[in-house]
Design a protein around this motif. Structure first.
Motif, PDB file in Angstrom:
ATOM      1  N   TYR A 213       0.896  -1.025  -0.003  1.00 44.30           N
ATOM      2  CA  TYR A 213      -0.095  -0.060  -0.063  1.00 44.30           C
ATOM      3  C   TYR A 213       1.031   1.426   0.047  1.00 44.30           C
ATOM      4  O   TYR A 213       2.080   1.166   0.343  1.00 44.30           O
TER       5      TYR A 213
ATOM      6  N   PRO B 285      -8.000  -2.158  -6.028  1.00 41.72           N
ATOM      7  CA  PRO B 285      -7.571  -1.389  -4.940  1.00 41.72           C
ATOM      8  C   PRO B 285      -8.578  -0.440  -4.183  1.00 41.72           C
ATOM      9  O   PRO B 285      -9.689  -0.403  -4.685  1.00 41.72           O
TER      10      PRO B 285
ATOM     11  N   HIS C 191      -3.595   4.168  -0.077  1.00 38.90           N
ATOM     12  CA  HIS C 191      -4.026   3.362  -1.404  1.00 38.90           C
ATOM     13  C   HIS C 191      -3.337   2.182  -1.559  1.00 38.90           C
ATOM     14  O   HIS C 191      -2.233   1.768  -1.150  1.00 38.90           O
ATOM     15  N   SER C 192      -4.546   1.119  -1.398  1.00 41.60           N
ATOM     16  CA  SER C 192      -4.036  -0.038  -1.306  1.00 41.60           C
ATOM     17  C   SER C 192      -3.848  -1.015  -2.599  1.00 41.60           C
ATOM     18  O   SER C 192      -4.255  -0.528  -3.824  1.00 41.60           O
ATOM     19  N   LEU C 193      -2.680  -1.632  -2.613  1.00 48.13           N
ATOM     20  CA  LEU C 193      -2.289  -2.371  -3.788  1.00 48.13           C
ATOM     21  C   LEU C 193      -2.545  -3.848  -3.563  1.00 48.13           C
ATOM     22  O   LEU C 193      -1.316  -4.466  -3.126  1.00 48.13           O
TER      23      LEU C 193
END
Length: 199
Positions: free
Chosen positions: A69, A101, A93-95
């Motif tokens: 993230y 996302p 921002h999640s990855l």
């Protein structure tokens, strides 16, 4: 006459002893107060930030070296006394690899426990776009605790949720993004739209 002088000297000696004891007591009390003040100043210095970063962003990696993230914000203040960080206007921002996302924003955040816990406060929102694997998600609360390494989040504050066309509200929430499980608890509401009629 001699007895009167002896009594007078005795009373004078006793008075001087009391004055001396009072002076020693005052000195000891003053020394204690000085030490307490020095300790308070030392504690205050220890809690002072060792660095402040404006308009920052950093990427947290997974154990196998993949981006997990991104955290960005207007200001990051790090305090060495407990290795915590305070963030103004955080944006997460999640990855999550193949998963859609998520965008998370709030007024403030506190990152601690070796970056394994992020506590978001004030106007917390989560948005996840719809994808072939999952429905659109929108969540609102005034507090949310995220455990990025475990891919889960929780709050014991009221929460409003929209999942696709379904809306819900509850007093608390526990969610696990890895298993796609969500538990809402407390007094709340759930609105499920009727199924569209077959044409």
């Amino acid at each position: 006459m001699r007895n009167q002088r002896t009594a007078h000297r005795f009373r004078l000696s006793i008075g001087m002893i009391f004055v001396l004891l009072a002076a020693l007591g005052s000195f000891y009390l003053l020394e204690l107060l000085n030490r307490a003040d020095e300790q308070m100043q030392a504690d205050k210095r220890m809690n002072e930030p060792d660095y402040i970063i404006h308009n920052f962003s950093f990427v947290r990696m997974t154990k196998d070296g993949k981006p997990s993230y991104i955290i960005a914000g207007d200001k990051l203040t790090h305090r060495p006394v407990d290795d915590s960080s305070e963030i103004d206007n955080p944006r997460v921002h999640s990855l999550a690899g193949e998963k859609p996302p998520m965008e998370i924003v709030a007024n403030t955040a506190r990152v601690d426990d070796a970056n394994s816990r992020v506590t978001l406060n004030g106007s917390v929102t989560i948005d996840r776009a719809a994808s072939p694997q999952s429905q659109l998600l929108h969540l609102e609360s005034d507090k949310l605790v995220i455990f990025p390494d475990e891919d889960r989040m929780e709050t014991d504050h009221p929460v409003k949720l929209r999942l696709g066309d379904t809306t819900a509200a509850a007093n608390s929430m526990r969610a696990n993004n890895a298993t796609r499980e969500m538990h809402l608890a407390g007094n709340g509401t759930l609105q499920i739209p009727p199924k569209a009629a077959d044409q």
